[in-house]
Scaffold this active site. Structure first.
Site, PDB file in Angstrom:
ATOM      1  N   HIS A 184       0.794  -1.233   0.000  1.00 27.06           N
ATOM      2  CA  HIS A 184       0.000   0.000   0.000  1.00 27.06           C
ATOM      3  C   HIS A 184       0.830   1.290   0.000  1.00 27.06           C
ATOM      4  O   HIS A 184       0.471   2.273   0.630  1.00 27.06           O
ATOM      5  CB  HIS A 184      -0.942   0.010   1.204  1.00 27.06           C
ATOM      6  CG  HIS A 184      -2.034  -1.002   1.139  1.00 27.06           C
ATOM      7  ND1 HIS A 184      -2.471  -1.561  -0.032  1.00 27.06           N
ATOM      8  CD2 HIS A 184      -2.792  -1.563   2.130  1.00 27.06           C
ATOM      9  CE1 HIS A 184      -3.451  -2.425   0.224  1.00 27.06           C
ATOM     10  NE2 HIS A 184      -3.656  -2.454   1.517  1.00 27.06           N
ATOM     11  N   HIS A 240      -9.686   2.161  -0.266  1.00 30.10           N
ATOM     12  CA  HIS A 240      -9.587   1.072   0.711  1.00 30.10           C
ATOM     13  C   HIS A 240     -10.633   1.241   1.818  1.00 30.10           C
ATOM     14  O   HIS A 240     -10.296   1.342   3.000  1.00 30.10           O
ATOM     15  CB  HIS A 240      -8.181   1.058   1.303  1.00 30.10           C
ATOM     16  CG  HIS A 240      -7.761  -0.264   1.884  1.00 30.10           C
ATOM     17  ND1 HIS A 240      -8.343  -0.810   3.002  1.00 30.10           N
ATOM     18  CD2 HIS A 240      -6.803  -1.138   1.485  1.00 30.10           C
ATOM     19  CE1 HIS A 240      -7.759  -1.954   3.290  1.00 30.10           C
ATOM     20  NE2 HIS A 240      -6.821  -2.183   2.379  1.00 30.10           N
ATOM     21  N   GLU A 242     -11.965  -3.702  -3.187  1.00 33.62           N
ATOM     22  CA  GLU A 242     -10.999  -2.753  -3.731  1.00 33.62           C
ATOM     23  C   GLU A 242     -10.763  -3.047  -5.208  1.00 33.62           C
ATOM     24  O   GLU A 242     -10.093  -4.015  -5.555  1.00 33.62           O
ATOM     25  CB  GLU A 242      -9.672  -2.860  -2.978  1.00 33.62           C
ATOM     26  CG  GLU A 242      -9.780  -2.789  -1.467  1.00 33.62           C
ATOM     27  CD  GLU A 242      -8.566  -3.399  -0.787  1.00 33.62           C
ATOM     28  OE1 GLU A 242      -7.464  -3.385  -1.392  1.00 33.62           O
ATOM     29  OE2 GLU A 242      -8.709  -3.912   0.327  1.00 33.62           O
TER      30      GLU A 242
END
Length: 371
Positions: A120, A192, A336
């Site tokens: 991420h 997210h 996502e």
């Protein structure tokens, strides 16, 4: 919950959201639609803080996990609640990739099964940055902008990013990310958000009903890195081509579920595209009747059932969730839309490379209803 401050924009509600560790103020912005939807977003991480949606009786509730102030979102224990994640959402194996003959080394800030990887965007990523905000005067959209400098988190190229939250003409909530670069780079921007359509995060989402419009998924190693195979979902617990209750097979004796401690995988979307987007997922809470449909222009969708959220996220100096709640395992799920994890290292996956003169576009549409 917040100190009201509407001086920054004449057409949109702007509230204080607390201060960052360096003293800079964070703000929270409210956009609304006449159909009853109300969304609050912050300039910290271009984060969706809350999403209030009516049920079949017209009762509105917030469907997102999160925190009551920016303090929680800055914490190391924040599992990216509602964030706009980048440069690369999801995982890159060993924090390494090569581009045009040059090797790049990234932070290894995640280690499933003790196997380090990049997750991420790194130590801060885009979710840990304060973005510039431009609210629209019609109260129905807001754009956040961030300039990621060459070398930030180890990624090449100066990257200009925009994330917009908006209601379209159908009353759908649209999250859209655009980006340009001055040098070749890799990119996978994702939203997210953690959804519980009941509006009560004390109730697990294992009773929600899910459809994924995908005939294949990406098997992974124990380190949750895709092997490169596109595996059929048929005759496996990964098959959501017809509606299934999430909890029915989540603990099945199946390797992928054992590696992820539940669902935490990317599905390969196969639905027909109309106007550039395809229906990726349909989530329903049987009790409230709320339905969320997700459309996207991306090739995959990561379905994650909050398998690793527990009391430890809220222990010590870490603040509780909204309303002093302590969220538990499987209290929400993420849907996502994305390019595939580790695509920079998998030549058979869709390219994640963005070059000068090109524009990256990621569209994600959330359509709410009740039945």
């Amino acid at each position: 919950m917040h100190d009201r401050n509407t001086s920054l924009s004449p057409g949109i509600q702007v509230d204080d959201f607390g201060s960052l560790a360096d003293g800079r103020p964070a703000k929270i912005y409210t956009i609304e639609h006449p159909n009853g939807l109300r969304v609050r977003v912050s300039d910290f991480g271009a984060t969706m803080i809350s999403c209030e949606v009516p049920d079949k009786s017209g009762e509105r509730a917030d469907l997102l996990l999160g925190f009551d102030s920016v303090t929680g979102y800055q914490g190391a224990a924040n599992p990216y609640f509602g964030a706009s994640v980048g440069r690369y959402g999801n995982r890159i194996a060993a924090g390494r990739f090569s581009l045009d003959g040059k090797d790049y080394l990234l932070a290894t800030n995640n280690d499933p099964a003790g196997i380090p990887c990049h997750l991420h965007g790194g130590e801060l990523g885009f979710s840990g940055r304060l973005w510039d905000a431009e609210p629209a005067s019609d109260r129905r959209s807001i754009t956040f902008r961030y300039h990621s400098k060459d070398g930030e988190e180890g990624f090449p190229g100066n990257l200009k990013v925009e994330v917009t939250y908006a209601f379209n003409e159908n009353g759908d909530l649209v999250w859209e990310a655009n980006a340009t670069t001055d040098a070749p780079t890799v990119l996978n921007l994702i939203s997210h958000s953690y959804w519980n359509l009941s509006g009560d995060p004390s109730l697990p989402i294992t009773d929600h009903q899910l459809t994924l419009f995908a005939n294949h998924f990406l098997p992974t190693t124990q380190g949750m890195i895709p092997t490169g195979e596109l595996a059929p979902v048929a005759n496996t617990p990964m098959d959501f081509t017809v509606p299934h209750i999430i909890g029915d097979r989540i603990d099945a004796d199946f390797e992928a579920l054992q590696f992820g401690a539940g669902y935490d995988h990317c599905w390969v979307l196969s639905g027909p595209r109309e106007e550039g987007v395809a229906l990726a997922a349909r989530l329903k809470d049987p009790k409230s009747g709320r339905v969320l449909e997700v459309f996207t222009n991306q090739p995959g969708i990561q379905f994650y059932t909050s398998n690793w959220i527990d009391e430890a996220h809220f222990a010590g100096d870490n603040p509780p969730g909204k309303g002093d709640r302590i969220y538990g395992k499987r209290s929400a799920c993420c849907l996502e839309t994305e390019n595939f994890p580790d695509a920079p290292n998998k030549p058979n996956f869709p390219s994640a490379t963005l070059r000068p003169g090109e524009t990256y576009r990621h569209t994600m549409i959330h359509r709410f209803s009740a039945e």
